[in-house]
Scaffold this motif. Structure first.
Motif, mmCIF file in Angstrom:
data_model
loop_
_atom_site.group_PDB
_atom_site.id
_atom_site.type_symbol
_atom_site.label_atom_id
_atom_site.label_comp_id
_atom_site.label_asym_id
_atom_site.label_seq_id
_atom_site.Cartn_x
_atom_site.Cartn_y
_atom_site.Cartn_z
ATOM 1 N N LYS A 1 0.837 -1.195 0.000
ATOM 2 C CA LYS A 1 0.000 0.000 0.000
ATOM 3 C C LYS A 1 0.876 1.250 0.000
ATOM 4 O O LYS A 1 1.887 1.282 0.702
ATOM 5 N N THR B 1 -3.797 10.191 -3.528
ATOM 6 C CA THR B 1 -4.304 8.857 -3.854
ATOM 7 C C THR B 1 -3.657 7.807 -2.958
ATOM 8 O O THR B 1 -2.449 7.841 -2.741
ATOM 9 N N GLU B 2 -4.482 6.882 -2.495
ATOM 10 C CA GLU B 2 -3.972 5.739 -1.730
ATOM 11 C C GLU B 2 -4.198 4.509 -2.582
ATOM 12 O O GLU B 2 -5.332 4.257 -3.007
ATOM 13 N N THR B 3 -3.161 3.747 -2.788
ATOM 14 C CA THR B 3 -3.296 2.576 -3.660
ATOM 15 C C THR B 3 -2.814 1.318 -2.958
ATOM 16 O O THR B 3 -1.732 1.306 -2.373
ATOM 17 N N LEU C 1 -11.944 1.527 -7.997
ATOM 18 C CA LEU C 1 -11.739 2.961 -7.772
ATOM 19 C C LEU C 1 -12.816 3.459 -6.817
ATOM 20 O O LEU C 1 -14.012 3.328 -7.101
ATOM 21 N N LEU D 1 -4.537 2.013 -16.430
ATOM 22 C CA LEU D 1 -3.856 1.266 -15.381
ATOM 23 C C LEU D 1 -3.274 -0.036 -15.932
ATOM 24 O O LEU D 1 -2.137 -0.401 -15.666
ATOM 25 N N VAL E 1 -5.922 -3.927 -8.039
ATOM 26 C CA VAL E 1 -5.500 -2.577 -7.651
ATOM 27 C C VAL E 1 -6.690 -1.851 -7.053
ATOM 28 O O VAL E 1 -7.725 -1.699 -7.700
ATOM 29 N N THR F 1 -7.857 1.620 -5.503
ATOM 30 C CA THR F 1 -7.454 3.024 -5.459
ATOM 31 C C THR F 1 -8.492 3.864 -4.740
ATOM 32 O O THR F 1 -9.679 3.778 -5.046
ATOM 33 N N SER G 1 -9.192 7.728 -4.357
ATOM 34 C CA SER G 1 -8.759 9.047 -4.834
ATOM 35 C C SER G 1 -9.507 10.112 -4.048
ATOM 36 O O SER G 1 -10.729 10.068 -3.938
ATOM 37 N N GLY H 1 -2.129 9.220 -8.719
ATOM 38 C CA GLY H 1 -2.476 7.824 -8.978
ATOM 39 C C GLY H 1 -1.269 7.007 -9.412
ATOM 40 O O GLY H 1 -0.976 5.962 -8.817
ATOM 41 N N LEU I 1 0.848 4.236 -7.255
ATOM 42 C CA LEU I 1 0.926 2.885 -7.811
ATOM 43 C C LEU I 1 2.374 2.394 -7.932
ATOM 44 O O LEU I 1 2.683 1.254 -7.555
#
Ligand code: PMV
Length: 333
Positions: free
Chosen positions: A26, A63-65, A79, A94, A111, A113, A115, A129, A133
C-alpha cells in the motif's frame, strides 16, 4: 526507445516476483499542482516534456493505492470502492501501465485506489495515482528503488506523476537524454507553512479532451506555442527566487500568468481548445476584482474548468467568505 526499455534498464537486477511476506502493498502519493506548467512533449512514448516545470504537492490530499495479485484471469481495478469495467478509461490506463511489470503474461493484479479528488477533471488525479501505484509496486516486489528512479517510472504512466513522489515544491527537469533518465522530479528544500491552495471545484465532470491530446494538438498547430518554452524558462527562474524569499505577490503573478499563457497557446490551436466554462470565467473575474480591492489572491488552472486558488493563511477566512465551497489545502501540514 520505448517504455519497456526504460523499465528493463531500471529493473535490471530486480525481480518481478513478489517476496512471500508481501501479499499486498500500500502506498500514498499527494496530488501536485504545477505553478509552472508542463505543456507539450518532446517524446510522446516516454512522456518527455519540452520544458521543465515546477509544482507544489497538496499535503495529505492525493491517492492511496493497494496492490496485490489477482486470482482471476484479468486485472481487477477498484476505484473508490467501485469495480471498474475493463473498458473504462481508468482501467485501461492502469492496465497499460501494469503491462510493464508482469512477470508472465498471465500475471494479474488487484488494484484498489482511493482518490481524494474527482478523477479526470483536471485535478491531477492521475499524477498522484501513478505515483502511488509505482510506490506500491516497489514495495510489493521489494525493489527498493530510489525516489528519482520511481519518479522516472511514474512518468511513464503520466508525465506530471513524476512530481508526485515528494511533498512540497518539486521541479521536474526536462532533461535532454532520449531515454529520459535525466527527466525526473527534484525535491526543493523550501518550506512555506503559510501558503494555502484552494480547490475551487466548478464541475466534477470528466474532461472532454485529454491533456495528452490537447498538448499534442497545441504543440503541432499553435503559433503561440513557439514562444512557450522561452516563457517557461523565464518564469521558472523567477519563481524560484520568489519561493526562496516567500514573496507571495510575485509568486502568484508568475504562476497565474504562466497558467493563462498555457491556456492562450491552446486557444490558438487548430481546432481551438478551451477548458474554461462560464463558471471558470466568472470566478476569474471575481478573483481579479478581489485583487483590485486589495486581497492578495491568485489562481492557476490545468486541463479542466476548475481553478486552484493561491493565497496566504492570513487571508483564509476572507477567501472562504467569497468562495464558500472552496477546499483549503495546507501543503506543508
Ligand atoms: O501529466 P498529464 O498528462 O496529466 O498533464 C498535466 C498537464 C497540466 O496539468 C495541465 C500541467 C502540469 O504541469 O501539471
Amino acid at each position: 526507445m520505448n517504455k519497456m526499455d526504460v523499465v528493463r534498464q531500471l529493473l535490471e537486477k530486480k525481480s518481478l516476483v513478489a517476496v512471500p511476506q508481501h501479499k499486498t502493498a500500500k502506498a500514498f502519493a499527494p496530488t501536485n499542482i504545477a505553478l509552472i506548467k508542463y505543456w507539450g512533449k518532446r517524446d510522446n512514448q516516454l512522456n518527455l516534456p519540452v520544458t521543465s516545470s515546477l509544482s507544489i504537492s497538496l499535503g495529505q490530499t492525493g491517492t492511496e493505492t493497494t496492490i496485490g495479485f489477482s486470482e482471476q484471469d484479468h486485472d481487477v481495478v477498484v476505484l473508490n470502492q467501485q469495480i471498474m469495467p475493463p473498458d473504462h478509461v481508468f482501467a485501461k490506463r492502469l492496465r497499460d501501465f501494469l503491462n510493464l511489470f508482469r512477470a508472465t503474461p498471465d500475471t494479474y493484479f488487484v488494484v484498489n485506489t482511493i482518490s481524494h479528488l474527482p478523477v479526470a477533471a483536471g485535478l491531477a488525479s492521475s499524477a498522484s495515482g501513478f505515483a502511488a501505484l509505482i510506490q506500491a509496486l516497489d514495495q510489493l516486489f521489494a525493489w527498493q528503488l530510489a525516489k528519482n528512479e520511481l519518479s522516472i517510472l511514474a512518468r511513464l504512466g503520466s508525465g506530471s506523476a513524476c512530481r508526485s513522489l515528494w511533498s512540497g515544491f518539486v521541479e521536474w527537469t526536462a532533461g535532454q537524454r532520449s531515454d529520459g533518465m535525466d527527466s525526473v522530479g527534484h525535491f526543493m528544500d523550501i518550506i512555506w507553512p503559510d501558503l494555502r491552495i484552494g480547490l475551487l471545484i466548478l464541475t466534477e465532470h470528466e474532461k472532454t479532451i485529454s491533456s495528452r491530446v490537447a498538448m499534442e494538438q497545441t504543440k503541432n498547430t499553435s503559433d503561440l506555442y513557439k514562444i512557450w518554452p522561452e516563457k517557461v524558462a523565464k518564469d521558472l527562474t523567477e519563481i524560484k527566487t520568489t519561493l526562496i524569499n516567500h514573496d507571495f505577490v510575485s509568486m502568484g503573478k508568475i504562476a497565474e500568468t504562466n497558467a493563462l499563457a498555457m491556456h492562450a497557446t491552446m486557444l490558438t490551436a487548430d481546432p481551438p481548445i478551451l477548458y474554461s466554462n462560464a463558471q471558470t470565467i466568472e470566478a476569474m473575474h471575481k478573483i481579479w476584482a478581489l485583487r483590485q480591492a486589495g486581497l492578495p489572491i491568485y489562481f492557476t488552472q490545468d486541463a479542466g474548468p476548475n481553478l486552484k486558488l493561491l493565497f496566504l493563511k492570513q487571508d483564509e477566512r476572507v477567501v472562504l467568505q467569497h468562495f464558500p465551497t472552496v477546499s483549503v489545502i495546507h501543503p506543508f501540514n
